[in-house]
Design a protein around this motif. Structure first.
Motif, PDB file in Angstrom:
ATOM      1  N   ALA A  52       0.768  -1.406   5.210  1.00  0.00           N
ATOM      2  CA  ALA A  52       0.602  -0.146   5.939  1.00  0.00           C
ATOM      3  C   ALA A  52      -0.192  -0.414   6.982  1.00  0.00           C
ATOM      4  O   ALA A  52       0.291  -0.043   8.135  1.00  0.00           O
ATOM      5  N   PHE A  53      -1.596  -0.577   6.758  1.00  0.00           N
ATOM      6  CA  PHE A  53      -2.441  -0.533   7.624  1.00  0.00           C
ATOM      7  C   PHE A  53      -2.245  -1.610   8.739  1.00  0.00           C
ATOM      8  O   PHE A  53      -2.662  -1.591   9.940  1.00  0.00           O
ATOM      9  N   GLN A  54      -1.566  -2.880   8.175  1.00  0.00           N
ATOM     10  CA  GLN A  54      -1.410  -4.017   9.128  1.00  0.00           C
ATOM     11  C   GLN A  54      -0.186  -3.633   9.978  1.00  0.00           C
ATOM     12  O   GLN A  54      -0.261  -3.907  11.393  1.00  0.00           O
ATOM     13  N   THR A  55       0.672  -2.905   9.527  1.00  0.00           N
ATOM     14  CA  THR A  55       1.784  -2.499  10.272  1.00  0.00           C
ATOM     15  C   THR A  55       1.586  -1.606  11.352  1.00  0.00           C
ATOM     16  O   THR A  55       2.055  -1.531  12.538  1.00  0.00           O
ATOM     17  N   TYR A  56       0.747  -0.446  10.852  1.00  0.00           N
ATOM     18  CA  TYR A  56       0.326   0.405  11.699  1.00  0.00           C
ATOM     19  C   TYR A  56      -1.261   0.732  11.579  1.00  0.00           C
ATOM     20  O   TYR A  56      -1.928   1.626  11.065  1.00  0.00           O
ATOM     21  N   PRO A  57      -2.009  -0.175  12.581  1.00  0.00           N
ATOM     22  CA  PRO A  57      -3.192  -0.377  12.640  1.00  0.00           C
ATOM     23  C   PRO A  57      -4.017   0.816  13.060  1.00  0.00           C
ATOM     24  O   PRO A  57      -5.392   1.045  12.634  1.00  0.00           O
ATOM     25  N   GLY A  58      -3.528   1.804  13.812  1.00  0.00           N
ATOM     26  CA  GLY A  58      -4.219   3.135  14.166  1.00  0.00           C
ATOM     27  C   GLY A  58      -4.154   4.288  13.232  1.00  0.00           C
ATOM     28  O   GLY A  58      -4.815   5.311  13.239  1.00  0.00           O
ATOM     29  N   MET A  59      -3.296   4.079  12.143  1.00  0.00           N
ATOM     30  CA  MET A  59      -3.188   4.832  10.801  1.00  0.00           C
ATOM     31  C   MET A  59      -4.493   5.258  10.291  1.00  0.00           C
ATOM     32  O   MET A  59      -5.305   4.434   9.908  1.00  0.00           O
ATOM     33  N   THR A  60      -4.804   6.739   9.986  1.00  0.00           N
ATOM     34  CA  THR A  60      -5.781   6.995   9.254  1.00  0.00           C
ATOM     35  C   THR A  60      -5.746   7.087   7.593  1.00  0.00           C
ATOM     36  O   THR A  60      -4.421   6.871   7.233  1.00  0.00           O
ATOM     37  N   ASN A  61      -6.483   7.187   6.926  1.00  0.00           N
ATOM     38  CA  ASN A  61      -6.280   7.068   5.464  1.00  0.00           C
ATOM     39  C   ASN A  61      -5.709   8.349   4.952  1.00  0.00           C
ATOM     40  O   ASN A  61      -4.792   8.254   4.127  1.00  0.00           O
ATOM     41  N   GLU A  62      -5.893   9.399   5.623  1.00  0.00           N
ATOM     42  CA  GLU A  62      -5.043  10.680   5.410  1.00  0.00           C
ATOM     43  C   GLU A  62      -3.662  10.264   5.520  1.00  0.00           C
ATOM     44  O   GLU A  62      -2.564  10.792   4.924  1.00  0.00           O
ATOM     45  N   GLU A  63      -3.361   9.832   6.856  1.00  0.00           N
ATOM     46  CA  GLU A  63      -1.825   9.389   6.986  1.00  0.00           C
ATOM     47  C   GLU A  63      -1.347   8.512   6.135  1.00  0.00           C
ATOM     48  O   GLU A  63      -0.037   8.564   5.710  1.00  0.00           O
ATOM     49  N   CYS A  64      -2.175   7.452   5.806  1.00  0.00           N
ATOM     50  CA  CYS A  64      -1.731   6.476   4.808  1.00  0.00           C
ATOM     51  C   CYS A  64      -1.346   7.091   3.553  1.00  0.00           C
ATOM     52  O   CYS A  64      -0.317   6.667   2.912  1.00  0.00           O
ATOM     53  N   LYS A  65      -2.267   7.939   3.010  1.00  0.00           N
ATOM     54  CA  LYS A  65      -1.772   8.578   1.781  1.00  0.00           C
ATOM     55  C   LYS A  65      -0.571   9.389   2.033  1.00  0.00           C
ATOM     56  O   LYS A  65       0.447   9.351   0.993  1.00  0.00           O
ATOM     57  N   ARG A  66      -0.236  10.185   2.798  1.00  0.00           N
ATOM     58  CA  ARG A  66       1.064  10.900   2.971  1.00  0.00           C
ATOM     59  C   ARG A  66       2.086   9.924   3.085  1.00  0.00           C
ATOM     60  O   ARG A  66       3.207  10.255   2.528  1.00  0.00           O
ATOM     61  N   ARG A  67       2.116   8.906   3.741  1.00  0.00           N
ATOM     62  CA  ARG A  67       3.102   7.917   3.709  1.00  0.00           C
ATOM     63  C   ARG A  67       3.550   7.285   2.483  1.00  0.00           C
ATOM     64  O   ARG A  67       4.635   7.162   2.250  1.00  0.00           O
ATOM     65  N   LEU A  68       2.362   7.059   1.578  1.00  0.00           N
ATOM     66  CA  LEU A  68       2.843   6.488   0.406  1.00  0.00           C
ATOM     67  C   LEU A  68       3.413   7.561  -0.610  1.00  0.00           C
ATOM     68  O   LEU A  68       4.323   7.239  -1.348  1.00  0.00           O
ATOM     69  N   GLN A  69       2.974   8.837  -0.317  1.00  0.00           N
ATOM     70  CA  GLN A  69       3.754   9.820  -1.198  1.00  0.00           C
ATOM     71  C   GLN A  69       4.940  10.078  -0.647  1.00  0.00           C
ATOM     72  O   GLN A  69       5.907  10.084  -1.483  1.00  0.00           O
ATOM     73  N   PHE A  70       5.212  10.325   0.505  1.00  0.00           N
ATOM     74  CA  PHE A  70       6.630  10.777   1.257  1.00  0.00           C
ATOM     75  C   PHE A  70       7.470   9.817   0.939  1.00  0.00           C
ATOM     76  O   PHE A  70       8.807   9.929   1.021  1.00  0.00           O
ATOM     77  N   SER A  71       7.111   8.380   1.031  1.00  0.00           N
ATOM     78  CA  SER A  71       7.928   7.500   0.723  1.00  0.00           C
ATOM     79  C   SER A  71       8.520   7.029  -0.370  1.00  0.00           C
ATOM     80  O   SER A  71       9.278   6.145  -0.731  1.00  0.00           O
ATOM     81  N   ALA A  72       7.652   7.480  -1.341  1.00  0.00           N
ATOM     82  CA  ALA A  72       7.935   7.062  -2.861  1.00  0.00           C
ATOM     83  C   ALA A  72       9.427   7.632  -3.377  1.00  0.00           C
ATOM     84  O   ALA A  72      10.173   8.779  -2.677  1.00  0.00           O
ATOM     85  N   THR A  73       9.821   6.999  -4.311  1.00  0.00           N
ATOM     86  CA  THR A  73      11.378   7.213  -4.736  1.00  0.00           C
ATOM     87  C   THR A  73      11.057   8.268  -5.979  1.00  0.00           C
ATOM     88  O   THR A  73      10.486   8.120  -7.051  1.00  0.00           O
ATOM     89  N   ASP A  74      11.657   9.324  -5.779  1.00  0.00           N
ATOM     90  CA  ASP A  74      11.702  10.381  -6.618  1.00  0.00           C
ATOM     91  C   ASP A  74      12.476  10.158  -7.951  1.00  0.00           C
ATOM     92  O   ASP A  74      13.691   9.568  -7.876  1.00  0.00           O
ATOM     93  N   LEU A  75      11.818  10.064  -9.225  1.00  0.00           N
ATOM     94  CA  LEU A  75      12.445   9.527 -10.488  1.00  0.00           C
ATOM     95  C   LEU A  75      13.006  10.705 -11.213  1.00  0.00           C
ATOM     96  O   LEU A  75      13.779  10.450 -12.268  1.00  0.00           O
ATOM     97  N   GLY A  76      12.674  11.849 -10.536  1.00  0.00           N
ATOM     98  CA  GLY A  76      13.332  13.269 -11.444  1.00  0.00           C
ATOM     99  C   GLY A  76      12.687  13.308 -12.789  1.00  0.00           C
ATOM    100  O   GLY A  76      13.013  14.309 -13.511  1.00  0.00           O
ATOM    101  N   LEU A  77      11.210  12.941 -12.809  1.00  0.00           N
ATOM    102  CA  LEU A  77      10.310  13.215 -13.903  1.00  0.00           C
ATOM    103  C   LEU A  77       9.322  14.291 -13.657  1.00  0.00           C
ATOM    104  O   LEU A  77       9.309  14.474 -12.405  1.00  0.00           O
ATOM    105  N   PRO A  78       8.672  14.848 -14.646  1.00  0.00           N
ATOM    106  CA  PRO A  78       7.597  15.886 -14.277  1.00  0.00           C
ATOM    107  C   PRO A  78       6.550  15.323 -13.316  1.00  0.00           C
ATOM    108  O   PRO A  78       6.469  14.148 -13.418  1.00  0.00           O
TER     109      PRO A  78
END
Length: 271
Positions: free
Chosen positions: A229-255
């Protein structure tokens, strides 16, 4: 990290906080396996067992002994070392494939959290294992605070009925906690990666690739995806990367305290 053909040329710096040796080595196999998941070239497998981000460079700190045990002092020393080197080597991600249970001394836990928060404030994405003390509530690793991406394990249909499934012992947070952990999950059972190559019987193991299980294996899968992700978006911050990881994840419907935001989805992360 051991001298595995798939990992040659990856290490740019090494420090041993356990045995104080000056040369690169691995006496347990854990570090070599984790590095292979992260950035192995797959040379010995014809590219089939390549790591997540084969082009990354590694700054390696050894904090575990040959039995996989370590100390808070070694971890703290290692984190300080990373802080010192962050600009020299352009460190963007710290992978912590070490699970720490509840420490008897709260002061030590606070010191670990403080060091990790300092790394985060310097713009480094910290990715750490949820630990293997689950599945009870509140079994998440002590380093899994708010300023990290905490990775649990989920194997889906791959490990159904497998009594060794990492999912069965992956650390979990507290239900309803304001700090929701883990952040996301990734596969962690029977992950094939680099093994120690025996040198005259001195090292453990002889196989070029071995299967290991645990949240330590799931963590470099996420760290490697973050590197892409950093290679694809080199200007991305660590906060932005964390949000991308979270928001792009597939919801499994688990707790939440089992899956976090869901299962790592590399395709959506890089979209």
């Amino acid at each position: 990290m051991g001298d595995h053909p798939d990992l040659r040329g990856r290490a740019v710096c090494f420090r041993d906080f356990v045995g104080r040796r000056r040369f690169l080595y691995d006496d347990s196999g854990h570090g070599t396996h984790v590095c292979g998941i992260l950035c192995g070239s797959g040379r010995l497998s014809g590219g089939r067992l390549r790591g997540m981000a084969p082009g990354v460079r590694l700054v390696l700190g050894k904090v575990l002994d040959r039995n996989g045990d370590g100390s808070t002092e070694a971890m703290l020393e290692g984190l300080d070392w990373v802080l010192e080197l962050r600009e020299e080597y352009g460190i963007r991600i710290v992978n912590i494939s070490v699970g720490i249970g509840s420490l008897r001394e709260r002061r030590k836990e606070d010191l670990l959290q403080e060091r990790i928060e300092r790394l985060w404030r310097k713009g480094i994405l910290v990715v750490c294992a949820a630990g293997n003390k689950g599945p009870r509530e509140g079994s998440i690793s002590a380093v899994g605070g708010k300023c990290v991406v905490t990775v649990g394990c989920y194997d889906g249909s791959f490990a159904v009925g497998n009594p060794r499934s990492c999912e069965l012992y992956s650390g979990r947070g507290f239900a309803g906690s304001p700090v929701r952990k883990p952040d996301l999950v990734a596969p962690g059972t029977d992950i094939l990666s680099c093994g120690l190559m025996s040198r005259g019987g001195q090292d453990r193991g002889t196989e070029p690739y071995v299967a290991k299980s645990g949240t330590s294996m799931a963590t470099p899968i996420v760290a490697g995806a973050a590197a892409l992700a950093f290679q694809t978006y080199p200007g991305m911050t660590n906060e932005e990367c964390k949000r991308r990881l979270q928001f792009s994840a597939t919801d499994l419907g688990l707790p939440w305290n089992r899956q976090g935001w869901g299962l790592l989805n590399v395709g959506r992360l890089l979209d």
